[in-house]
Each structure stands twice: as structure tokens, then as C-alpha cells.
Design a protein around this motif. Structure first.
Motif, PDB file in Angstrom:
ATOM      1  N   ASP A  66       2.545   6.587  -6.563  1.00 11.01           N
ATOM      2  CA  ASP A  66       1.733   7.768  -7.188  1.00 11.01           C
ATOM      3  C   ASP A  66       2.388   9.457  -6.757  1.00 11.01           C
ATOM      4  OD1 ASP A  66      -1.780   6.679  -6.990  1.00 11.01           O
ATOM      5  OD2 ASP A  66       0.008   5.997  -8.119  1.00 11.01           O
ATOM      6  N   VAL A  67       2.847   9.160  -5.822  1.00 10.89           N
ATOM      7  CA  VAL A  67       3.730  10.624  -5.677  1.00 10.89           C
ATOM      8  C   VAL A  67       4.667  10.827  -6.609  1.00 10.89           C
ATOM      9  CG1 VAL A  67       4.996  12.069  -4.028  1.00 10.89           C
ATOM     10  CG2 VAL A  67       3.379  10.474  -3.045  1.00 10.89           C
ATOM     11  N   ARG A 123       5.185  16.043 -14.469  1.00 12.04           N
ATOM     12  CA  ARG A 123       5.090  17.313 -14.496  1.00 12.04           C
ATOM     13  C   ARG A 123       6.235  18.134 -15.022  1.00 12.04           C
ATOM     14  NH1 ARG A 123       4.875  19.362  -9.067  1.00 12.04           N
ATOM     15  NH2 ARG A 123       2.720  18.597  -8.805  1.00 12.04           N
ATOM     16  N   TYR A 142      -5.613  13.281 -11.314  1.00 11.12           N
ATOM     17  CA  TYR A 142      -6.202  12.761  -9.664  1.00 11.12           C
ATOM     18  C   TYR A 142      -5.213  13.312  -8.805  1.00 11.12           C
ATOM     19  CZ  TYR A 142      -6.116   9.350  -5.875  1.00 11.12           C
ATOM     20  OH  TYR A 142      -6.129   8.592  -4.826  1.00 11.12           O
ATOM     21  N   TRP A 143      -4.028  13.002  -8.699  1.00  7.02           N
ATOM     22  CA  TRP A 143      -3.016  13.382  -7.555  1.00  7.02           C
ATOM     23  C   TRP A 143      -2.770  14.846  -7.117  1.00  7.02           C
ATOM     24  CZ3 TRP A 143      -1.708   9.984  -3.768  1.00  7.02           C
ATOM     25  CH2 TRP A 143      -1.101  10.545  -2.702  1.00  7.02           C
ATOM     26  N   SER A 144      -2.421  15.814  -8.405  1.00  2.00           N
ATOM     27  CA  SER A 144      -2.089  16.887  -7.857  1.00  2.00           C
ATOM     28  C   SER A 144      -3.037  17.960  -8.054  1.00  2.00           C
ATOM     29  CB  SER A 144      -0.926  17.400  -8.895  1.00  2.00           C
ATOM     30  OG  SER A 144      -0.339  16.352  -9.540  1.00  2.00           O
ATOM     31  N   MET A 175     -10.758  -2.009   4.851  1.00  2.00           N
ATOM     32  CA  MET A 175     -10.052  -1.114   4.070  1.00  2.00           C
ATOM     33  C   MET A 175     -10.637  -0.644   2.667  1.00  2.00           C
ATOM     34  SD  MET A 175      -6.613  -3.142   4.111  1.00  2.00           S
ATOM     35  CE  MET A 175      -5.636  -2.241   2.760  1.00  2.00           C
ATOM     36  N   ILE A 196      -3.495  10.227 -13.608  1.00  2.00           N
ATOM     37  CA  ILE A 196      -2.833  10.135 -12.370  1.00  2.00           C
ATOM     38  C   ILE A 196      -2.442  11.477 -11.972  1.00  2.00           C
ATOM     39  CG2 ILE A 196      -0.771   9.228 -11.292  1.00  2.00           C
ATOM     40  CD1 ILE A 196      -1.011   6.653 -12.672  1.00  2.00           C
ATOM     41  N   ARG A 197      -1.823  12.272 -12.782  1.00  2.00           N
ATOM     42  CA  ARG A 197      -1.552  13.664 -12.199  1.00  2.00           C
ATOM     43  C   ARG A 197      -2.729  14.452 -12.099  1.00  2.00           C
ATOM     44  NH1 ARG A 197       1.315  18.021 -15.796  1.00  2.00           N
ATOM     45  NH2 ARG A 197       0.893  19.716 -14.329  1.00  2.00           N
ATOM     46  N   LEU A 240      -7.041   6.254   0.162  1.00  2.00           N
ATOM     47  CA  LEU A 240      -6.380   6.377  -1.023  1.00  2.00           C
ATOM     48  C   LEU A 240      -7.410   5.553  -1.898  1.00  2.00           C
ATOM     49  CD1 LEU A 240      -3.729   6.559  -2.693  1.00  2.00           C
ATOM     50  CD2 LEU A 240      -3.277   4.299  -1.954  1.00  2.00           C
ATOM     51  N   PHE A 241      -7.816   4.503  -1.504  1.00  2.00           N
ATOM     52  CA  PHE A 241      -8.709   3.589  -2.556  1.00  2.00           C
ATOM     53  C   PHE A 241      -9.865   4.371  -2.964  1.00  2.00           C
ATOM     54  CE2 PHE A 241      -6.520  -0.497  -0.616  1.00  2.00           C
ATOM     55  CZ  PHE A 241      -5.319  -0.091  -1.365  1.00  2.00           C
ATOM     56  N   MET A 263       2.519   1.937  -3.186  1.00  2.00           N
ATOM     57  CA  MET A 263       1.628   2.273  -4.141  1.00  2.00           C
ATOM     58  C   MET A 263       1.639   4.011  -4.174  1.00  2.00           C
ATOM     59  SD  MET A 263      -2.135   0.889  -5.234  1.00  2.00           S
ATOM     60  CE  MET A 263      -2.382   1.102  -6.981  1.00  2.00           C
ATOM     61  N   ALA A 264       1.446   4.351  -2.561  1.00  2.00           N
ATOM     62  CA  ALA A 264       1.288   5.609  -2.350  1.00  2.00           C
ATOM     63  C   ALA A 264       2.706   6.368  -3.006  1.00  2.00           C
ATOM     64  CB  ALA A 264       1.291   5.813  -0.952  1.00  2.00           C
ATOM     65  N   PRO A 323       3.278  11.682 -10.830  1.00  2.00           N
ATOM     66  CA  PRO A 323       2.977  13.099 -11.331  1.00  2.00           C
ATOM     67  C   PRO A 323       3.988  13.970 -11.296  1.00  2.00           C
ATOM     68  CG  PRO A 323       1.538  12.456  -9.186  1.00  2.00           C
ATOM     69  CD  PRO A 323       2.625  11.269  -9.597  1.00  2.00           C
ATOM     70  N   MET A 360       0.947  -1.127   0.116  1.00  2.00           N
ATOM     71  CA  MET A 360      -0.039   0.077  -0.072  1.00  2.00           C
ATOM     72  C   MET A 360       0.763   1.364   0.128  1.00  2.00           C
ATOM     73  SD  MET A 360      -3.265   0.570   2.579  1.00  2.00           S
ATOM     74  CE  MET A 360      -2.045   0.931   3.823  1.00  2.00           C
TER      75      MET A 360
END
Lengths: 332, 294
Positions: free
Chosen positions: A8-9, A16, B201-203, B166, B198-199, B106-107, A4-5, A12, A1
Motif C-alpha cells: 500500500d505504501v 503519484r 485512502y492512503w495519502s 484483529m 488506494i491513493r 489497517l483493516f 500488505m502494508a 500510492p 500483513m
């Protein structure tokens, strides 16, 4: 987990930098962007991305929530041996459900929990109205105190109330005796056990209902009240003619939530009443009986049938509430 | 609005001003009286719990009862440590709550993002399937969930406590509402800039949905901390239990020693009460959101 986090960090941030570097280089970048957007609309790219984003929750819900519904349905037609293993027994479990006096009284008790639980809503409504008034001082202090029962663990709440309800030294009976009432042995007396549980249930949800209703009240446009005031409506009239009708969606939500919560009463029975209490048959909920049969008596097939019936009841009751809402809920 | 009403009331309200203010004063006192009574009824049991937890056993059963303990006994608190493995259960509760909360944030935000912003075939069907999970009371799924844990050889382990928790349909819906409330131009513009999903979503989306994430995080933490049925079923080793079960077990050890039981109940709930008092505004806003959006 965590792996994965961090991926993801990193993702992007990396992309960028890449796009920052690429974009000033000339006219190719916008065209590429547009083409990508076009492709993104197509079925393929987007579907893969959707799969990626949905996978964790989708798999989790599938394995732990959706598949178990099907399995519960299957188990409800089986009988379980003492050492695991089960045989198909057709409708036998459902037939015994019909003739189980414990189950019918548990359903009746649960119905009472639902009805008595609804009594907390008018109380919450008055509290929300008084506390939510514009310019009321000390809102956060009151709200914190009233919300404490909502966030506190039901197991701990039940222990505290067991003490309060104690027939010899409990505070409740002590206070009642001050006004000349001889209080009962609340939780061991079959006549009062259900009421005692229901009171704790109401006590622990009033704060929740109040907060939801208060948000609803504060969402009503001020202009309605100004118009009502111009028409000469006093506070009571304003409450009845403006607040109440416009608040019906919130009241409806709180009702649905309250009934679903009451249908699932377990923790309070487990700790407040307890398995050796003489008043258990008069106060146990369906979920408690389900736990008792499935995990203490290891009668999983029977428990599954019970679970399935209760699930249908929950769906039916919720569906009925949604049907009836057309008659009284106004969506502004 | 205010301008148009001003000329309409020149002399009248001015004359009525004095009695009106008095009436408002009285109304305010009455309202506060009512709120104080309600607060006592709702928070009083906690005060009684606190006071009892410092009394000796003999004092606690004195008739008529004393309000303040005649001497403050800390021994009730140490007795809790002797009866249940409190430290272990506390850390289990923390692990359980944190694992469920982090995973759900997260999920759920990922799936919520997909439902809110990605177009894909069968979106409505999948969404309806997620929706159906909300209708099923979670307690009714525990038999198969228990079987799954058994098949995975996870019974009596810490991961068993948090694994099914979870994933959440509720969290997905709550966050989806937040994502849908964001301006669609944002998504368009980011895509035109060449940002991948992904970008975006995340940023872009995640930081903007922060109030929703905080709300879901706090609610998940509260629910995980308080959950009783699941840990009770899936684990039976006291060292693998959460505090909610520990407290229920404490009652089995100190059947009628209420001062110790009150001390234990207080110790089990205090971490969450502290989180709540500190984050009070956020928790209440989160609850209000479930009512208006969920």
C-alpha cells in the motif's frame, strides 16, 4: 500483513509519480480523469474496490463473529460428549436452562450488577460538572488519577481489591474500624460479595463515564448559559435547566454502555471471588457460569444455549433502552 | 453578546463584586476539596498496592497497618519472576497488543473508508451486518471461536491470542465517523486529479483521520492488554499466556502473600500505565470520542 502494508505504501507513491508525469502533457489528462470518475460511479469498478477495502474486516468478522453466532445457535441444540463430538438433542438444553437454579441466581446477580453499576453515573456526572468547569485548575492531574482504574487490567485490579477487602488485614475494614464499624469478610461473606464486586465495578468505570460526560458538557454552547445567567439563574438552576437536559444524549450513551458492561461481568468474579469461594453462588455472573459450564465442565451445548439466551437479553435490554430514550433524551 | 450585556449592568455588579469574588473563592476551594477526595478514592488503591509491594510479609499483616514500609523489600518483585514466566508473558502481551492494534488500524480504516466514500451495491445491507456484530457480546462467541482455533490447529499458540481480535466492527464505526467528517470536496478533487481509491485512502484520508486512528489504536491496545477470558480459554501452556492470565495464576501460587501479589499486579499494569500517563490527553480524547461519535 506487513507485506500488505508495504504494498500500500508503494502503490500510492508510484501512482503519484506517474500522474505527476502524465498531467502536464496536455489536454488528454483531464478528459481521462473525468472518464475514470464516470467509470468509478458505475457499478463494476467501485464494487471491486469496495470488495478490496472491505475484504479483511469483512472476512474476519464473518469468520470470527457472524458465523459463530449461527454456530452458537446450532450448538445450543446439541449435547457434547467428553471427547468432543456432539449429538442433536433438540430443546433439551433450553429445558434444563429453565430448571437450573444456578442460572436463575446468576441472572439475578447480573441484574444487580447492572442496577448497582448505574449508581456510578450520578457520581460521574457531579465529578464531570465540577471538573469540567471553565478555568478549573489541575484538570489533567485529577483526570489522570481518576482515569487510572479505567485503563488498569481488571485481573490486577481484582487482586488489589482482594487485598483491600481482606477481612483480617485489609485497609477497607481498618478504615471502617476507625469510625467504629466492624467490617465484614467482604468477599467470602455471601451477604456482601456481590456488593463488593459491584463497588469495584463502579470504581473502575467512574473515570470513563466522567470523561464522556465532561466532553458532553463542554459541547454545550456557551450562549445557553449566558442566556440563563441573564435570566438570573444560579449555578444549580443552570445545571438543572441547561446542562442536564442538553446532556441527556451523553447520559443515555453512558447508561447503555454501563448496562452492557455489567451484563458481561467476568474478570472481577474470576479473580476477586474465585472458583473455591463459598460466596460464589451469591455473586457469580451469567458469563462466569457460562465459562464454568462450557470450558470447565465441558458442557458446550448447554453453554451455547446459555450464551444464546444472554445474547437475546442483551439485545432486548439495549432495544428497550433505545425505545425508552424517546421519553427523556433530547437531541438538540 | 458581550457588547449587548455591558450597558445593562452599570452600578449593580460593581457593588456586588467583592462578596461575589469571595464566594467564588470559597466555591473553588470546596470544589478542589471534593476533587481531592474523589482522586484519593479512585487512585488510593494504587498507592496502597505500591506501598504493600515493598513490605515484608510480616509487616503487611501487622495490626494496625503501617503506611510506609519500615524497610523497602525488593524481594517481592524477584519472587514474581520465580512464580510465573514473567518475561515470556510480558512479550506475549506486547505481541498480542501490537498485532491486534496494527491489524485493526489497517483493516478498520480500509473498511471504514469503503463505507464512507465508496458507492457500491448492497452497501447498507453490508453495513447493517457489520452493525449487528456490535450488539453481540463478544464473550458469547468464544465456543465457536475456540472450535475454529482448534480446527486451524492454533490452540496453545501465540497467533491464537490475537487472531480474532484483529477485526473490529467498533473500530470500523469509529473511523467511519472520522472519514465522514472530512469535507467531501476533498474526495471529489482527488478523483478529478485522477487519484485512484488506494491513493485517496492512503495519502489523503488516512493522514487526515489521524486523531481517530490514534484514539482507536490506544483503545485497542488497552483492551488487548487487559483481556482475560480469551487467552484463558484458547491457551493453557503458561509460556503462551498473556500477563492478565499470569497475574490470575500468580494468585494461585502466592495465595495470601499479598506483598508479592501487589508486586506482580504492579508489574503487569505498569507498561500500560506508562503509556497512559505519557499519552494521557490522547487517550482521554479518544474515550470522549467514543461517547460522542461511536
Amino acid at each position: 500483513m506487513t507485506e500488505m502494508a508495504t504494498r500500500d505504501v508503494a502503490g500510492p507513491a508510484g501512482s503519484r509519480n506517474a500522474s505527476r508525469a502524465a498531467s502536464p502533457k496536455g489536454g488528454a489528462a483531464p478528459a481521462a480523469g473525468r472518464r475514470r470518475r464516470g467509470r468509478g460511479r458505475g457499478p463494476n469498478t467501485s464494487a471491486w474496490w469496495a470488495l478490496f477495502f472491505l475484504a479483511p474486516t469483512g472476512i474476519g468478522l464473518g469468520v470470527f463473529y457472524i458465523w459463530p453466532v449461527i454456530q452458537t445457535f446450532y450448538y445450543s441444540f446439541t449435547s457434547w460428549g467428553p471427547f468432543g463430538g456432539h449429538t442433536f438433542t433438540g430443546l433439551a438444553n433450553y429445558r434444563s436452562l429453565l430448571h437450573d437454579p444456578a442460572l436463575s441466581s446468576a441472572f439475578l446477580n447480573t441484574l444487580w450488577y447492572c442496577l448497582l453499576g448505574l449508581l456510578g453515573i450520578p457520581v460521574s456526572l457531579v465529578l464531570a460538572q465540577v471538573l469540567g468547569r471553565r478555568g478549573r485548575k489541575g484538570v489533567s492531574v485529577y483526570r489522570t488519577l481518576m482515569f487510572l482504574p479505567v485503563i488498569t487490567m481488571p485481573a490486577a485490579v481484582a487482586i488489589v481489591w482482594r487485598w483491600l477487602y481482606n477481612g483480617d488485614y485489609g485497609l477497607v475494614d481498618e478504615l471502617l474500624s476507625k469510625v467504629g464499624i466492624k467490617g465484614p469478610y467482604w468477599i467470602s461473606d455471601p451477604h456482601t460479595a456481590l456488593i463488593a464486586v459491584a463497588i469495584v465495578g463502579i470504581w473502575s468505570t467512574v473515570g470513563y463515564n466522567m470523561v464522556v460526560l465532561m466532553a458532553g458538557i463542554q459541547g454545550i454552547p456557551r450562549t445557553y448559559y449566558e442566556a440563563a445567567e441573564l435570566d438570573g439563574a444560579g449555578p444549580v438552576r443552570q445545571f438543572l435547566s441547561v446542562t442536564l437536559p442538553l446532556l441527556t444524549p451523553s447520559i443515555f450513551f453512558v447508561m447503555v454502555y454501563s448496562v452492557i458492561g455489567s451484563l458481561q461481568t467476568f474478570d472481577l468474579i474470576y479473580v476477586l471471588i474465585g472458583p473455591t469461594n463459598a460466596a460464589l453462588p451469591q455473586s457469580q455472573s451469567v458469563i462466569y457460569l457460562f465459562y464454568q459450564d462450557s470450558f470447565i465442565n465441558n458442557n458446550r451445548g448447554y453453554g451455547a444455549a446459555m450464551a444464546f439466551v444472554l445474547m437475546l437479553v442483551v439485545i432486548a435490554v439495549t432495544g428497550l433502552q433505545f425505545r425508552l430514550q424517546k421519553r427523556w433524551v433530547h437531541y438538540g | 453578546m458581550a457588547d449587548s450585556t455591558l450597558p445593562a449592568r452599570p452600578a449593580g455588579p460593581a457593588r456586588r463584586d467583592q462578596p461575589r469574588r469571595i464566594r467564588q473563592r470559597l466555591g473553588s476551594i470546596g470544589a478542589h476539596g471534593f476533587l481531592v477526595v474523589a482522586s484519593i478514592l479512585l487512585a488510593g488503591p494504587f498507592l496502597w498496592e505500591l506501598l504493600t509491594s515493598f513490605k515484608s510479609l510480616t509487616e503487611s499483616v501487622q495490626v494496625p497497618p503501617t503506611w510506609l514500609p519500615s524497610s523497602w523489600h525488593l524481594s517481592n518483585y524477584t519472587a514474581v519472576f520465580d512464580a510465573i514466566p514473567f518475561r515470556t508473558e510480558l512479550s506475549n502481551s506486547v505481541i498480542n497488543a501490537v498485532a491486534r492494534t496494527v491489524a485493526q488500524l489497517l483493516f478498520c480504516s480500509m473498511s471504514a473508508f469503503a463505507f464512507a466514500w465508496l458507492k457500491f451495491p448492497g452497501r447498507n445491507v453490508v453495513f447493517a451486518l457489520f452493525l449487528s456484530v456490535l450488539l453481540v457480546p463478544s464473550q458469547l462467541l468464544v465456543i465457536p471461536q475456540y472450535q475454529i482455533m482448534q480446527d486451524l490447529h492454533l490452540l496453545n499458540t501465540i497467533p491464537a491470542l490475537f487472531l480474532p481480535g484483529m477485526f473490529s466492527a467498533f473500530g470500523t464505526f469509529l473511523l467511519r465517523q472520522f472519514f465522514l467528517a472530512l469535507p467531501p470536496e476533498l474526495h471529489e478533487a482527488a478523483r478529478l486529479d485522477g487519484a485512484g481509491p488506494i491513493r485517496i485512502y492512503w495519502s489523503i484520508m488516512l493522514p487526515l483521520a489521524k486523531p481517530g486512528l490514534v484514539a482507536l489504536g490506544l483503545l485497542t491496545m488497552i483492551w488487548s492488554w487487559n483481556d482475560l477470558l480469551w487467552p484463558l480459554i484458547v491457551n493453557n501452556d503458561p509460556g503462551k499466556m498473556t500477563l492478565s492470565v499470569g497475574i490470575a495464576n500468580l494468585q494461585g501460587v502466592y495465595l495470601t502473600n499479598y506483598p508479592v501479589l501487589m508486586a506482580g499486579a504492579l508489574m503487569a499494569t505498569l507498561p500500560l500505565i506508562i503509556v497512559f500517563v505519557v499519552m494521557q490527553r490522547r487517550v482521554v480524547e479518544g474515550i470522549a470520542l467514543t461517547g460522542t461519535k461511536g
